[in-house]
Motif scaffolding. Sequence first.
Motif, PDB file in Angstrom:
ATOM      1  N   ALA A  30       0.827  -1.206   0.000  1.00 14.77           N
ATOM      2  CA  ALA A  30       0.000   0.000   0.000  1.00 14.77           C
ATOM      3  C   ALA A  30       0.863   1.258   0.000  1.00 14.77           C
ATOM      4  O   ALA A  30       0.528   2.246  -0.669  1.00 14.77           O
ATOM      5  N   SER A  31       1.997   1.258   0.718  1.00 17.25           N
ATOM      6  CA  SER A  31       2.861   2.446   0.702  1.00 17.25           C
ATOM      7  C   SER A  31       3.477   2.631  -0.681  1.00 17.25           C
ATOM      8  O   SER A  31       3.635   3.760  -1.143  1.00 17.25           O
ATOM      9  N   THR A  32       3.788   1.535  -1.352  1.00 21.72           N
ATOM     10  CA  THR A  32       4.298   1.619  -2.722  1.00 21.72           C
ATOM     11  C   THR A  32       3.221   2.168  -3.652  1.00 21.72           C
ATOM     12  O   THR A  32       3.508   3.000  -4.522  1.00 21.72           O
ATOM     13  N   LEU A  33       1.993   1.731  -3.480  1.00 28.31           N
ATOM     14  CA  LEU A  33       0.875   2.240  -4.276  1.00 28.31           C
ATOM     15  C   LEU A  33       0.677   3.735  -4.035  1.00 28.31           C
ATOM     16  O   LEU A  33       0.498   4.509  -4.981  1.00 28.31           O
ATOM     17  N   ALA A  34       0.706   4.150  -2.783  1.00 31.93           N
ATOM     18  CA  ALA A  34       0.547   5.577  -2.469  1.00 31.93           C
ATOM     19  C   ALA A  34       1.631   6.394  -3.162  1.00 31.93           C
ATOM     20  O   ALA A  34       1.360   7.447  -3.743  1.00 31.93           O
ATOM     21  N   LYS A  35       2.850   5.908  -3.126  1.00 32.83           N
ATOM     22  CA  LYS A  35       3.970   6.610  -3.757  1.00 32.83           C
ATOM     23  C   LYS A  35       3.747   6.702  -5.275  1.00 32.83           C
ATOM     24  O   LYS A  35       3.920   7.763  -5.872  1.00 32.83           O
TER      25      LYS A  35
END
Length: 159
Positions: free
Chosen positions: A142-147
């Motif tokens: 999810a943090s990769t997606l947000a980025k």
Amino acid sequence: MDALTGLPQSPLLRQALEARLAQGLDPTLVFVDLDGFGDLNKRFGHPFGDQVLKALAERLKAFAQGLGGEAYRYGGDEFALLFPKPRAAVLPHLEALWQPPLTLEGVAIGFSLGLSGGRRRNRHPENAAANADDLIRLASQASTLAKRLGRPLAFGEDV
């Protein structure tokens, strides 16, 4: 403990997460990933990068403690926050992580958040290790997606 930031490292995160899951709790996990950290290191040097990691660690630790949680250095430029409460109790406060913006020597420091857990009531305590792995994977993704989306926060699907 991480020598640079003073935060506990990923093995302690996994232990704490598994312990809470084994107790039948459904904690909320927030992954924090610095944006463009490699570029910061190249542009301003590794000592500046170390200062960035320390400054973010301080912000995360204060934030987590304020909500009864814990901050961890997961590895490299990734951190994790663990809260022994449902996501509904954490979500309203997350904006305080990026507002006001983190700046160091006039340089804006961006980071992306990925959130998992904290909303499913029927986790099986005997599967604590597998559930912990799933929650870590989901929060990291999810943090990769947000980025990638240019957003401050994204959600991992619950398991």
